[in-house]
Design a protein around this motif. Structure first.
Motif, PDB file in Angstrom:
ATOM      1  N   LEU A 129       8.879 -21.709  22.768  1.00 22.93           N
ATOM      2  CA  LEU A 129       9.013 -22.844  23.677  1.00 22.93           C
ATOM      3  C   LEU A 129      10.200 -22.675  24.606  1.00 22.93           C
ATOM      4  CD1 LEU A 129       8.285 -25.974  21.459  1.00 22.93           C
ATOM      5  CD2 LEU A 129       6.812 -24.930  23.151  1.00 22.93           C
ATOM      6  N   ARG A 137       5.869 -19.324  27.329  1.00 21.67           N
ATOM      7  CA  ARG A 137       5.925 -20.777  27.086  1.00 21.67           C
ATOM      8  C   ARG A 137       4.521 -21.384  27.124  1.00 21.67           C
ATOM      9  NH1 ARG A 137      10.284 -20.493  30.755  1.00 21.67           N
ATOM     10  NH2 ARG A 137       9.118 -21.618  32.367  1.00 21.67           N
ATOM     11  N   ARG A 138       3.707 -20.911  28.073  1.00 19.95           N
ATOM     12  CA  ARG A 138       2.327 -21.418  28.151  1.00 19.95           C
ATOM     13  C   ARG A 138       1.616 -21.265  26.811  1.00 19.95           C
ATOM     14  NH1 ARG A 138       0.164 -18.417  33.646  1.00 19.95           N
ATOM     15  NH2 ARG A 138       1.571 -19.437  35.106  1.00 19.95           N
ATOM     16  N   VAL A 141       3.227 -23.437  23.842  1.00 16.98           N
ATOM     17  CA  VAL A 141       2.911 -24.858  23.903  1.00 16.98           C
ATOM     18  C   VAL A 141       1.529 -25.118  23.310  1.00 16.98           C
ATOM     19  CG1 VAL A 141       2.329 -26.678  25.520  1.00 16.98           C
ATOM     20  CG2 VAL A 141       4.414 -25.374  25.845  1.00 16.98           C
ATOM     21  N   LEU A 164       8.239 -30.816  23.452  1.00 11.05           N
ATOM     22  CA  LEU A 164       7.044 -30.740  24.291  1.00 11.05           C
ATOM     23  C   LEU A 164       7.128 -31.758  25.421  1.00 11.05           C
ATOM     24  CD1 LEU A 164       4.190 -30.230  21.673  1.00 11.05           C
ATOM     25  CD2 LEU A 164       5.019 -28.587  23.333  1.00 11.05           C
ATOM     26  N   TYR A 165       7.590 -32.952  25.077  1.00 10.73           N
ATOM     27  CA  TYR A 165       7.745 -33.967  26.121  1.00 10.73           C
ATOM     28  C   TYR A 165       8.693 -33.482  27.214  1.00 10.73           C
ATOM     29  CZ  TYR A 165       5.105 -37.978  24.437  1.00 10.73           C
ATOM     30  OH  TYR A 165       4.095 -38.829  24.109  1.00 10.73           O
ATOM     31  N   LEU A 167       9.263 -30.456  28.002  1.00  9.48           N
ATOM     32  CA  LEU A 167       8.650 -29.353  28.757  1.00  9.48           C
ATOM     33  C   LEU A 167       7.663 -29.849  29.819  1.00  9.48           C
ATOM     34  CD1 LEU A 167       8.032 -26.528  26.151  1.00  9.48           C
ATOM     35  CD2 LEU A 167       9.414 -26.395  28.204  1.00  9.48           C
ATOM     36  N   LEU A 168       7.355 -31.145  29.786  1.00  6.72           N
ATOM     37  CA  LEU A 168       6.529 -31.687  30.871  1.00  6.72           C
ATOM     38  C   LEU A 168       7.236 -31.493  32.207  1.00  6.72           C
ATOM     39  CD1 LEU A 168       5.149 -35.049  29.440  1.00  6.72           C
ATOM     40  CD2 LEU A 168       3.843 -33.045  30.047  1.00  6.72           C
ATOM     41  N   ASP A 170       8.823 -28.715  32.939  1.00  6.32           N
ATOM     42  CA  ASP A 170       8.966 -27.273  33.123  1.00  6.32           C
ATOM     43  C   ASP A 170       8.627 -26.901  34.566  1.00  6.32           C
ATOM     44  OD1 ASP A 170       9.022 -24.733  31.092  1.00  6.32           O
ATOM     45  OD2 ASP A 170       7.856 -24.309  32.918  1.00  6.32           O
ATOM     46  N   ASN A 178      -0.328 -27.515  30.132  1.00  6.08           N
ATOM     47  CA  ASN A 178      -0.581 -27.174  28.735  1.00  6.08           C
ATOM     48  C   ASN A 178       0.133 -28.135  27.798  1.00  6.08           C
ATOM     49  OD1 ASN A 178      -2.268 -25.121  29.331  1.00  6.08           O
ATOM     50  ND2 ASN A 178      -0.889 -23.468  28.743  1.00  6.08           N
ATOM     51  N   CYS A 179       1.325 -28.593  28.206  1.00 11.05           N
ATOM     52  CA  CYS A 179       2.067 -29.575  27.410  1.00 11.05           C
ATOM     53  C   CYS A 179       1.248 -30.847  27.258  1.00 11.05           C
ATOM     54  CB  CYS A 179       3.368 -29.931  28.103  1.00 11.05           C
ATOM     55  SG  CYS A 179       4.709 -28.993  27.486  1.00 11.05           S
ATOM     56  N   LEU A 183       0.013 -32.191  23.704  1.00  5.69           N
ATOM     57  CA  LEU A 183       0.419 -33.509  23.222  1.00  5.69           C
ATOM     58  C   LEU A 183      -0.795 -34.395  22.981  1.00  5.69           C
ATOM     59  CD1 LEU A 183       3.579 -34.079  25.404  1.00  5.69           C
ATOM     60  CD2 LEU A 183       3.505 -33.965  22.918  1.00  5.69           C
TER      61      LEU A 183
END
Lengths: 823, 424
Positions: A129, A137-138, A141, A164-165, A167-168, A170, A178-179, A183
């Motif tokens: 991550l 990262r893709r 996630v 993950l939140y 990374l929204l 990113d 993807n995040c 999620l």
């Protein structure tokens, strides 16, 4: 799959894989692995090579790695213990300086789908991550989503969810999308990603960076967002406007879906969006791929439920190309039926006529039944085409035409003369069961007008022993019975023979019982039989309007842009789109058993069943208590189909006439007769009358053509009033407009009766007879003999005098407006 | 959209290659696909979505392959079809032709591609230009762990790599318009539209910045200039390289082009076009004896232009025999396996009119089956001409090294779905 020589091949491959000479030569090693994968693709079970392949995993050659991973992912579930060995080399790859190798390792680690390995996978995933390469990262996630999918019961660490939140935000748009996807999967139980204002605005601002897949995903997730203010809503909508006309059909559809869900409380906005989207939708209908075209046409069918007139001018876009597959042609024809109006009907019918002779039998029959449906409003033109088709003497065409005519004649009895003429000689070409059944039904019901009917039946009765289809035999029996009632002399003998055969020789119980029933019925006397077999028929002067109330967008918005509209059976869509009464009496559906003898208390049940929001006030006092005027609103749902209307109307009329004698307080409904002076309405075309009525949410169901006497229109609506108790009070009003042409005299007479009855009317009486005194007075004062009044009969249930009075005012206003326009 | 798995099947329904993305649908479900397909076909209910239990199959057919996506959710169908077509597009760019043989010959690349195109049922990298940077067909060449990371995967300009060099800097622009026409048997035009596309072949060094000027009506309306003919375009689709924000604000088409061949934009013009080649036909069928066909073709375009390789395809009954032809130009040929007469005219100048007569015998025993009524179709190509009148007014090429580059423009109008119905 058993594969000859499979075992031999596996043994050979194993030998090659473990040969040190092969292992030392990278090219030979890779080629051997290639052979393994090829054998695997051919369906040979090569799972026995698992341990050898695990060893092959440790290589610097990326292509070889990929091949080995394909193998491992396919067979990991069969060898969970050995798979543990792979994890080590995969984890090592996760440290590789090459991001491609890192992402490859990470992806395959999560693709092994082994719950026992989860503990080894979590650490590299967490590291992934924070990897500096976006491609890693893709994968990382989505990896978390896969882990969750593997063990849906286990909780994913809250820290991961938080990460993950974050990374929204990113920089890479694919990571962001993807995040969202991950999620959605992880938080499925809680209803998906939390969509709040900052997240929404962030996603909207970055929408342009995404590819079309990403855009569709974001737009779909955002459907859950509810803007906090109207300003915010409009900001969002204007931001999305360019996506609404996107040339990519999936993006356009996703945007429309979002529009519909966020503006569900603003019907005007939804309608504007639908209009804006019609261009791109039409373009999608002409898309190069037939599947996309099919999807677009199916979705247009949904839109037309709410905005029937949306694409009327573009009807030519729904003409079928020669090489189009049958499934598209069928849907296009259904759309064409919806788009028919006065201007294009000639062109559309001409086009449909061309499809009737299509080599594909299904297409041809669909075209014929489409013509039949248009025939409900343009019966003359359609019957002409249908009759012409009979001349081709093709059995499948004749069969479809006869079935269509049967259905048409039930709805539009005025067509019966033409149909009766056309039927002569059809029996020779008819082959299939459905077609012959339809013919028999017509012969039975209209036997007195078809001269050859007894002879046609006689041939069939003579051959009844060799008839295989039970349906035909049943139909034959009923048709002969019916024909006997109108042409006894010609039919008596053959009916006797048929009954004798059915009772004495027929082996099928159903058939025998039916015959016995008729036999005993005949014993009861001819009048009794007539009552049973020749039921009510529709008033031949009436035609049913093809238009139907527009359904609210919310009814289909949920399934827009999914699989559902495509897999909905064509037939289902059709019957849902219009309540056609065709088979009702013939094959009564269980839910439509509103027989004439049904007691009124049942109606209430049926109505409260059809509308949950409807609280039937159980006494008329409630209606009176509410006489402090509450604002009245009219609405068209739940829709009343023509046959329901007919049942209810006749039933209440019967009740009303009975009520004259004895006044029993059982039913809670009202019956009003009024007279409105607006003669010019008679000269309105049914379409404009219907349009005007729909503006104020009154649905017209049936009409006589203009200038005919007696002129009548049937209509209905639901009234809604919010009471102080907050429970909305809903009533159903059925109405008839009647002009007999001799209204003057009648009006005068009725005025007298109304006055005399007015005194006798008790509070508990549900009959309210009134007269628009002003109208009558003016009539008598002016003394204009040619001016005619229109008799308005209204029937309300449950009773709510106040609502009824308000409704009457609305109706009078509409009629007067129409009348003044015509003047 | 969530597709659970993707399958590539041959015509017999045998799985050539497959990829299980989500693992929530049993892979053996695919064995029912062929059975379902046949069953639906028999009942005349063939449809691009088929369901068995709670598994839905969404499929497309390409040459001798079926591409099938399975799902058990109410997923977005049009997106799934879009993805399947994307697969076809990517595979075709890799293997030139997508068919059973090319899948079998390249199954390593196919596996690699399937891995990159989708993950967990969601499309990932689908741009074939990007994919081609790190999945190459030269898999046979042994490269020891390419240390070079493809820049394009994370690059801002994902469709073009840096450091491209050409000796001669050139860009070729092809403006291609196809006309779709449907004419009724009585000679009235039922529908017509133009589908246009602008294709580029870029051979430019470095990172050039291009600007394309068209005679776009909206642009001319914006600037207030109104010189000569302008064109109203609908449904304009651009390659991802075009800066959409600039197009939306001032209708400028500016972009950094991908290297080599690419489609810059496509558009549709929905106007009433006069059919460029007009066909009048008289087909007389004398049962049990003969069919007489008379076809007149007229070029309804400018005299200066010439239509090349014109093919008029006239349907004939399937039981016709002993053909005889007479043409005023070109030659006619009977193609019995397609039940067609193909009349070929190599060069067809505008304003001219040509005639073809054909005579066929019919057997005395009549064919019982109903015959379909296929329309007459026409194929042609007119160079140096666009029906819509669209023109490239300029193409500016700016690169920081300041080289001079030449733009070459070529216009072609061709037939698309060009059908004229007959009355027989």
């Amino acid at each position: 799959m058993p594969y000859l020589g499979g075992e031999e091949t596996v043994r050979e491959l194993r030998r090659a894989l473990s040969n040190p000479n092969v292992q030392s030569d990278p090219l030979r090693y890779r080629n051997t692995i290639l052979k393994v994968i090829r054998t695997m693709s051919q369906g040979v079970d090569v799972s026995g090579l698992f341990s050898e392949m695990v060893k092959a995993c440790a290589t610097v050659d990326v292509v070889q790695k990929k091949l080995v991973y394909v193998f491992l992912c396919s067979y990991a579930t069969l060898n969970p213990e050995l798979s543990l060995l792979v994890i080590n080399s995969l984890r090592k790859d996760c440290q590789d300086p090459n991001p491609m190798v890192r992402s490859l390792a990470l992806r395959n680690m999560t693709n092994l789908r082994l719950p026992s390995l989860v503990e080894y996978v979590e650490q590299p995933l967490t590291a992934g991550l924070r990897d500096r390469a976006a491609c890693v990262r893709r994968v990382a996630v989505l990896g978390w989503a896969k882990l969750h999918n593997l063990q849906p019961s286990s909780e994913i660490d809250a820290a991961v969810v938080n990460e993950l939140y974050s990374l929204l935000r990113d920089p890479d748009p694919v990571v962001m999308v993807n995040c969202l996807r991950a999620l959605e999967e992880i938080l499925k139980e809680e209803g998906g990603v939390a969509i709040n204002k900052p997240i929404t605005h962030h996603l909207l601002n970055r929408l342009k960076e995404c590819d079309i897949w990403g855009q569709c995903e974001v737009l779909r997730v955002l459907q859950r967002y509810r803007p906090q203010s109207e300003d915010e809503l409009f900001d969002i909508l204007s931001l999305l406007d360019s996506f609404l006309v996107s040339p990519h059909p999936p993006v356009m559809a996703a945007t429309l879906s979002l529009f519909l869900s966020v503006s569900s409380s603003l019907p005007a906005v939804s309608l504007a969006a639908l209009e804006r989207v019609s261009g791109p939708l039409l373009a999608a209908c002409g898309s190069g791929s037939r599947e996309m075209r099919f999807a677009a046409v199916c979705h247009i069918q949904l839109l037309l439920r709410s905005v029937p007139g949306l694409l009327g001018v573009h009807y030519k876009r729904f003409f079928c190309g020669y090489a189009e597959p049958a499934y598209i042609k069928e849907r296009k024809m259904q759309v064409l039926v919806e788009l028919v109006n006065d201007e294009n009907v000639a062109m559309i019918l001409d086009e449909l006529k061309g499809y009737c002779t299509d080599v594909n039998i299904d297409t041809a029959q669909a075209a014929i039944s489409a013509i039949g449906r248009i025939g409900r409003s343009y019966s003359d033109r359609c019957l002409q085409i249908l009759t012409g088709l009979l001349g081709l003497k093709q059995d499948h065409i004749t069969s479809a035409v006869v079935q269509t005519m049967r259905d048409l004649v039930w709805v539009c009895p005025q067509c019966s003369d033409t149909v009766c003429l056309a039927l002569e000689g059809c029996e020779e070409t008819l082959q299939d069961i459905q077609g012959r059944q339809a013919l028999l039904w017509l012969l039975g019901v209209y036997g007195e007008r078809i001269s050859s009917a007894p002879y046609t039946l006689e041939v069939l009765i003579d051959g009844v022993r060799s008839e295989a289809s039970l349906g035909i035999k049943m139909e034959l029996l009923t048709a002969t019975m019916r024909l006997f009632l109108c042409r006894p002399a010609e039919t008596q003998d053959m009916l006797g023979r048929l009954l004798h055969y059915c009772i004495e020789e027929e082996t099928d119980m159903c058939m025998r019982d039916q015959a016995l029933l008729y036999y005993h019925l005949l014993h009861c006397g001819i009048e009794e039989t007539r009552k049973v077999l020749q039921g009510r028929r529709s008033d031949p002067s009436l035609g049913v309007l093809i238009g139907r109330p527009a359904k609210p967008v919310s009814q289909w918005a949920r399934c827009f842009n999914t699989l559902e509209p495509l897999s909905q059976g064509a037939v289902e869509a059709e019957s849902a789109s219009r309540g056609s009464p065709e088979h009702m009496t013939y094959n009564p559906k269980p839910n439509a058993d509103l027989s004439d003898t049904l007691s009124c208390s049942h109606i209430q049940e049926i109505h409260s069943g059809s509308d949950n929001a409807m609280r039937c006030s159980d006494s008329s006092t409630d209606g009176l208590a509410s006489s402090i005027t509450a604002p009245l609103s009219l609405c068209l749902s739940p829709a009343v189909s023509p046959e329901d209307f007919e049942h209810l109307w006749l039933q209440r009329q019967a009740l009303h006439t009975e009520r004259g004698a004895e006044k029993i307080e059982v039913v809670d409904c009202a019956w009003i007769e009024e007279c409105v002076r607006c003669p010019a309405v008679l000269h309105c075309s049914p379409q404009s009358l219907q349009a005007a009525m729909q503006l104020v949410n009154i649905q017209t169901l049936a009409f006589t053509p203009k200038h005919t006497l007696p002129w009548r229109v049937y209509l209905y609506t639901h009234t809604q009033r919010s009471h102080s108790t907050d429970a909305p009070n809903t009533t159903l009003i059925l109405g008839e407009l009647l002009c007999t042409g001799e209204a003057n005299q009648k009006a005068g007479v009725k005025k007298g009766t109304a006055d005399s009855e007015a005194g006798a009317e008790g509070k508990e009486d549900q009959l309210v007879r009134k007269e628009m005194v002003a109208t009558a007075d003016r009539l008598s004062e002016d003394g204009q003999e040619e001016e005619e009044g229109i008799k308005v009969t209204l029937n309300q249930q449950p009773r709510d005098d106040d609502a009824l009075r308000q409704f009457l005012t609305v109706l009078t206003t509409v009629l007067n407006t129409l009348s003044s326009e015509k003047d | 959209m969530s597709a659970s798995a993707i399958f590539v099947l041959d015509l017999k329904g045998k799985v050539l290659i497959c990829r299980n993305y989500k693992g929530d649908v049993d892979m053996s479900e695919i064995d029912r696909f062929m059975h379902l397909l046949m069953q639906h076909e028999e009942e005349g209910l063939l449809c691009p979505v088929m369901s068995h239990g709670n598994v839905h199959f969404m499929w497309i057919k390409h040459s001798n392959l079926y591409l099938v996506a399975t799902t058990n959710k109410n997923s977005n169908a049009s997106l799934v079809y879009a993805f399947l077509y994307k697969l076809v597009e990517v595979f075709t760019e890799y293997f030139k032709e997508l068919e059973e043989e090319s899948i079998q010959d390249n199954f390593v690349v196919v596996y690699e591609l399937l891995d990159e195109l989708m993950d967990f049922g969601f499309p990932q990298t689908t741009d074939s230009k990007i994919l081609q940077e790190y999945i190459t067909q030269e898999g046979a060449k042994l490269e020891v762990a390419k240390s070079k990371v493809p820049t394009t995967v994370t690059n801002a300009v994902s469709w073009r790599s840096e450091g491209i060099k050409y000796k001669k800097n050139e860009v070729f622009i092809d403006v291609i318009e196809s006309i779709n026409v449907l004419v009724n048997a009585n000679g009235s035009v039922m529908s017509s539209d133009i589908v246009g596309s602008i294709k580029l072949k870029t051979m430019l060094s470095g990172m050039p910045e291009l600007r394309l000027g068209l005679n776009d009506r909206v642009l001319f309306g914006l600037t207030g200039r109104d010189k000569g003919k302008t064109v109203m375009m609908e449904d304009v689709k651009f390659h991802q390289c075009v800066r959409l924000s600039r197009f939306e604000s001032d209708r400028t088409i500016s972009f950094i082009p991908p290297d080599g061949e690419s489609e810059l934009m496509s558009y549709r013009i929905n106007t009433h076009v006069k059919p460029l080649i007009w066909i009048e036909s008289i087909i007389e069928k004398f049962s049990h004896s003969r069919v007489e066909i008379m076809v007149k073709a007229k070029g309804q375009f400018k005299k200066q232009s010439v239509a090349n390789n014109v093919e008029v395809r006239v349907p004939v009954p399937s039981d016709a025999d002993s053909p005889k032809f007479k043409t005023s130009t070109g030659n006619a040929k009977y193609v019995p396996e397609k039940n067609l007469v193909v009349w070929t005219i190599k060069s067809f100048p505008g304003g001219k009119e040509f005639l073809m007569r054909a005579h066929f015998g019919l057997p005395s025993v009549e064919n019982e089956e109903m015959e379909s009524k296929p329309p007459i179709t026409v194929k042609f190509e007119i160079p140096y001409f666009t029906v819509s009148g669209i023109q490239v007014r300029y193409m500016k090429i700016i690169e920081k090294s300041g080289y001079q580059a030449l733009p070459w423009v070529r216009y072609i109008t061709q037939s698309g779905d060009y059908q004229l119905r007959t009355n027989v």
